[in-house]
Design a protein around this motif. Structure first.
Motif, PDB file in Angstrom:
ATOM      1  N   ASP A 166      13.365   2.392  -9.345  1.00 26.23           N
ATOM      2  CA  ASP A 166      12.481   2.224  -8.191  1.00 26.23           C
ATOM      3  C   ASP A 166      12.159   3.569  -7.543  1.00 26.23           C
ATOM      4  O   ASP A 166      11.024   3.803  -7.112  1.00 26.23           O
ATOM      5  CB  ASP A 166      13.126   1.296  -7.160  1.00 26.23           C
ATOM      6  CG  ASP A 166      13.258  -0.128  -7.672  1.00 26.23           C
ATOM      7  OD1 ASP A 166      12.468  -0.502  -8.565  1.00 26.23           O
ATOM      8  OD2 ASP A 166      14.156  -0.852  -7.202  1.00 26.23           O
ATOM      9  N   LEU A 167      13.161   4.453  -7.495  1.00 20.45           N
ATOM     10  CA  LEU A 167      12.932   5.784  -6.932  1.00 20.45           C
ATOM     11  C   LEU A 167      11.932   6.567  -7.774  1.00 20.45           C
ATOM     12  O   LEU A 167      11.011   7.193  -7.241  1.00 20.45           O
ATOM     13  CB  LEU A 167      14.260   6.544  -6.838  1.00 20.45           C
ATOM     14  CG  LEU A 167      14.181   7.993  -6.352  1.00 20.45           C
ATOM     15  CD1 LEU A 167      13.792   8.034  -4.879  1.00 20.45           C
ATOM     16  CD2 LEU A 167      15.506   8.714  -6.572  1.00 20.45           C
ATOM     17  N   SER A 169       9.638   5.405  -9.893  1.00 21.28           N
ATOM     18  CA  SER A 169       8.301   4.813  -9.862  1.00 21.28           C
ATOM     19  C   SER A 169       7.621   5.015  -8.512  1.00 21.28           C
ATOM     20  O   SER A 169       6.424   5.333  -8.454  1.00 21.28           O
ATOM     21  CB  SER A 169       8.374   3.323 -10.192  1.00 21.28           C
ATOM     22  OG  SER A 169       9.185   2.637  -9.248  1.00 21.28           O
ATOM     23  N   THR A 170       8.381   4.851  -7.434  1.00 26.15           N
ATOM     24  CA  THR A 170       7.781   4.956  -6.100  1.00 26.15           C
ATOM     25  C   THR A 170       7.482   6.399  -5.731  1.00 26.15           C
ATOM     26  O   THR A 170       6.341   6.761  -5.415  1.00 26.15           O
ATOM     27  CB  THR A 170       8.712   4.332  -5.053  1.00 26.15           C
ATOM     28  OG1 THR A 170       8.969   2.969  -5.402  1.00 26.15           O
ATOM     29  CG2 THR A 170       8.077   4.402  -3.675  1.00 26.15           C
ATOM     30  N   ILE A 171       8.508   7.238  -5.773  1.00 23.42           N
ATOM     31  CA  ILE A 171       8.345   8.627  -5.366  1.00 23.42           C
ATOM     32  C   ILE A 171       7.550   9.414  -6.402  1.00 23.42           C
ATOM     33  O   ILE A 171       6.638  10.181  -6.064  1.00 23.42           O
ATOM     34  CB  ILE A 171       9.717   9.288  -5.127  1.00 23.42           C
ATOM     35  CG1 ILE A 171      10.531   8.469  -4.133  1.00 23.42           C
ATOM     36  CG2 ILE A 171       9.535  10.716  -4.635  1.00 23.42           C
ATOM     37  CD1 ILE A 171       9.893   8.336  -2.776  1.00 23.42           C
ATOM     38  N   SER A 174       3.822   8.383  -6.553  1.00 27.44           N
ATOM     39  CA  SER A 174       3.170   8.770  -5.300  1.00 27.44           C
ATOM     40  C   SER A 174       2.881  10.261  -5.265  1.00 27.44           C
ATOM     41  O   SER A 174       1.816  10.696  -4.810  1.00 27.44           O
ATOM     42  CB  SER A 174       4.037   8.372  -4.105  1.00 27.44           C
ATOM     43  OG  SER A 174       4.210   6.972  -4.053  1.00 27.44           O
ATOM     44  N   SER A 253      10.757  10.995   0.687  1.00 27.27           N
ATOM     45  CA  SER A 253       9.685  10.260   1.347  1.00 27.27           C
ATOM     46  C   SER A 253       8.443  10.297   0.474  1.00 27.27           C
ATOM     47  O   SER A 253       8.049  11.343  -0.053  1.00 27.27           O
ATOM     48  CB  SER A 253       9.375  10.868   2.713  1.00 27.27           C
ATOM     49  OG  SER A 253       8.947  12.202   2.589  1.00 27.27           O
ATOM     50  N   ALA A 254       7.812   9.152   0.323  1.00 25.69           N
ATOM     51  CA  ALA A 254       6.593   9.068  -0.472  1.00 25.69           C
ATOM     52  C   ALA A 254       5.426   9.651   0.318  1.00 25.69           C
ATOM     53  O   ALA A 254       5.221   9.296   1.483  1.00 25.69           O
ATOM     54  CB  ALA A 254       6.288   7.612  -0.836  1.00 25.69           C
ATOM     55  N   ARG A 256       1.706  10.306   1.772  1.00 28.44           N
ATOM     56  CA  ARG A 256       0.607   9.415   2.101  1.00 28.44           C
ATOM     57  C   ARG A 256      -0.725  10.073   1.765  1.00 28.44           C
ATOM     58  O   ARG A 256      -0.840  11.263   1.782  1.00 28.44           O
ATOM     59  CB  ARG A 256       0.645   9.053   3.594  1.00 28.44           C
ATOM     60  CG  ARG A 256       1.908   8.289   3.988  1.00 28.44           C
ATOM     61  CD  ARG A 256       1.894   7.957   5.470  1.00 28.44           C
ATOM     62  NE  ARG A 256       3.091   7.237   5.844  1.00 28.44           N
ATOM     63  CZ  ARG A 256       3.344   6.849   7.105  1.00 28.44           C
ATOM     64  NH1 ARG A 256       2.488   7.088   8.067  1.00 28.44           N
ATOM     65  NH2 ARG A 256       4.451   6.190   7.368  1.00 28.44           N
TER      66      ARG A 256
END
Length: 256
Positions: A166-167, A169-171, A174, A253-254, A256
């Protein structure tokens, strides 16, 4: 006396194993770090820098690592992958400048000028942006922020644990998305100038078909691109430096 020597030997052995465990992650990260991991820097200098970062990070993360009895084979996989993951995210920020420079060079017909000035095939405008950005980052204390980030990675991804899917894929995704979006934003003035130039060139060509407007406008485009680089480079480096510092302060932190 023998008991004291034995105790000191155990302490030195534990400290050495802890430093080796930290070096597995720092060494992998060092291969991709901005400024300190560039290919133009000799390998011995990069190795010495990795050892220096290891000496700084080890006392801070030693309580989290606990007492390491031996270096297991699994550490070489988990720690190396973790270091490469964070190093790739940092390298993406450097690639942002090179992508922005390539877009700007293509927009202003400057992509072929001094194309071999760096180790990687890169237009001169991109090479200038990358070198200026790395120089600015080092001046602003990149080594201090990198050491703090290395320590923070042990809180996000603990020692000897596999990277969380999850880390990644998300971070990871992004930051890839943010890198390309930021690169296009940095090159935006050059793209806009190129569009305006081509529109004006088309209007002049329709008004005077007998005039070879491309030969007249090419020097103006080149000069305008260099002048626009002179005006916008300080703002480009300011925006990029802010993005780099934001990542170093909060690497998990992803964007924005």
């Amino acid at each position: 006396m023998i008991a004291i020597d034995a105790e000191l030997l155990d302490l030195s052995r534990t400290g050495l194993l802890t430093a080796v465990a930290v070096f597995l992650r720092i060494g992998a990260m060092m291969a991709l770090l901005p400024a300190f991991g560039e290919q133009m820097i000799p390998v011995r200098v990069r190795l010495a820098t990795a050892l220096a970062f290891t000496a700084i990070v080890t006392p801070a993360v030693a309580p989290q690592l606990g007492q390491i009895e031996q270096i297991r084979l699994i550490y070489f996989g988990t720690e190396a992958l973790t270091g490469l993951f964070w190093g790739i995210l940092l390298r993406l920020l450097v690639m942002t400048l090179s992508i922005a420079g390539s877009i700007a060079a293509q927009s202003t017909s400057l992509s072929q000028i001094l194309g071999g000035a760096s180790v990687e095939p890169l237009p001169a405008m991109g090479h200038l942006m990358v070198m200026a950005g790395l120089t600015l980052a080092v001046i602003l204390g990149l080594h201090v922020h990198l050491a703090a980030m290395m320590i923070e990675t042990y809180t996000i991804t603990p020692f000897a644990q596999r990277l969380d899917a999850d880390l990644v894929s998300t971070i990871g995704l992004s930051h890839v998305r943010r890198a390309f979006a930021l690169a296009f934003s940095l090159a935006g003035p050059f793209v806009i100038a190129s569009v305006l130039y081509n529109v004006a060139l088309g209007v002049i060509n329709r008004a005077m078909p007998q005039l070879m407007v491309s030969f007249v406008g090419a020097p103006a485009l080149t000069a305008g691109g260099l002048f626009l680089l002179f005006l916008t480079l300080p703002y480009i480096l300011t925006v990029w430096s802010g993005a780099l510092n934001a990542f170093l302060v909060q690497p998990a932190s992803a964007p924005r």
